[in-house]
Design a protein around this motif. Sequence first.
Motif, PDB file in Angstrom:
ATOM      1  N   GLY A   1      -5.319   8.752   4.239  1.00 15.84           N
ATOM      2  CA  GLY A   1      -5.788   7.520   4.968  1.00 15.84           C
ATOM      3  C   GLY A   1      -5.522   6.100   3.710  1.00 15.84           C
ATOM      4  O   GLY A   1      -6.072   5.005   4.212  1.00 15.84           O
ATOM      5  N   TYR A   2      -4.741   6.562   2.690  1.00 18.12           N
ATOM      6  CA  TYR A   2      -4.618   5.540   1.492  1.00 18.12           C
ATOM      7  C   TYR A   2      -3.450   4.370   2.243  1.00 18.12           C
ATOM      8  O   TYR A   2      -2.706   5.037   2.676  1.00 18.12           O
ATOM      9  CB  TYR A   2      -3.893   6.441   0.211  1.00 18.12           C
ATOM     10  N   PRO A   3      -3.765   3.237   2.064  1.00 11.96           N
ATOM     11  CA  PRO A   3      -2.993   2.365   2.775  1.00 11.96           C
ATOM     12  C   PRO A   3      -1.793   1.727   2.020  1.00 11.96           C
ATOM     13  O   PRO A   3      -1.130   0.735   2.600  1.00 11.96           O
ATOM     14  CB  PRO A   3      -3.900   1.000   3.023  1.00 11.96           C
ATOM     15  N   TYR A   4      -1.323   2.088   0.971  1.00 12.87           N
ATOM     16  CA  TYR A   4      -0.229   1.645   0.266  1.00 12.87           C
ATOM     17  C   TYR A   4       0.704   2.705  -0.161  1.00 12.87           C
ATOM     18  O   TYR A   4       0.455   3.931  -0.417  1.00 12.87           O
ATOM     19  CB  TYR A   4      -0.792   0.926  -1.204  1.00 12.87           C
ATOM     20  N   SER A   5       1.979   2.132  -0.424  1.00 14.88           N
ATOM     21  CA  SER A   5       3.063   3.140  -0.916  1.00 14.88           C
ATOM     22  C   SER A   5       3.316   3.194  -2.443  1.00 14.88           C
ATOM     23  O   SER A   5       4.132   3.787  -3.149  1.00 14.88           O
ATOM     24  CB  SER A   5       4.509   2.725  -0.508  1.00 14.88           C
ATOM     25  N   TYR A   6       2.345   2.566  -3.041  1.00 12.26           N
ATOM     26  CA  TYR A   6       2.290   2.726  -4.582  1.00 12.26           C
ATOM     27  C   TYR A   6       1.066   3.194  -4.945  1.00 12.26           C
ATOM     28  O   TYR A   6       0.039   3.289  -4.047  1.00 12.26           O
ATOM     29  CB  TYR A   6       2.407   1.148  -5.276  1.00 12.26           C
TER      30      TYR A   6
END
Length: 287
Positions: A107-112
């Motif tokens: 569910g993590y919303p970033y590509s970094y």
Amino acid sequence: MDNFFRLRKEQKLGVTKMSERILSLEEIKQVELDILEYLHKICEKHDIKYFIDFGTLLGAVRHKGFIPWDDDTDISLARDEFEKLYKVLKNENHPYYKMISFRETKGYPYSYMRVYDIRTRRDANLRDSTVVLGTCVDVFPYDGVATDKSDRKKMKLYQYLIRLSSLNFKGIKSENGGLKNLPRYIGSAIFQLSSPQTWNQKLENMALKYSLDQAKYLACTIFDPSLPEGIKKEWLYDLIDLPYENIVVKAPRKYHEILVYEFGENYMTPPPIEQQVPGGDKNYWID
């Protein structure tokens, strides 16, 4: 509703609800500074070439530390160095600092990735209430510039789908958007059935298509794929020490050229007073 059921579960298990207090801007900065110093020491120990970037680099050059009204800390690395740091952090067992990325957290919303203090929490408006985003340092990878226009369009689409699949209605709505928010709500309702991890992986795969070996210029394409130009690859490996508040951090020797690339020729001139405002997300200390 998710929070209600989580609270009910905690009550059944006999878990005591922890109290929280809102962190001031200065407290946020101190937490981030401590994490930055921790990352600096890790990179020094493992010979990993990181550098402060974006507003953090600007703050170091213009203010010798944080931009006074800013509540954000960023570091970057060329992709090969990023992967080295990722592997090290994955095996770290610090009592307070934890790495989080889409690779382990669906569910993590970033590509970094981020490194955050587990004693903190930050408002995030995520669908998955089990994903905790605390006060943190953002860690960005640089890949080769995406030269194909169609690839840049796909990457922008993946970014949008990451938002639709990870954020709740409050997170995706535009203030004063009115009926213009309706397509966002419909898209969110559709793509909540997919995982942001899927779209994050597609975005990263597209970025990795432009490998360091073949690139002369690098850019943080997972953050902004539309950049038609980049930074000379060798600049991201040629680093110097810069003072930052009461610590020393790494910065590119060609920091002037990079700041011109990121902010324009007048980067030493602060914005108008009405634009000197911190981000809107509240940060909390968990007692």
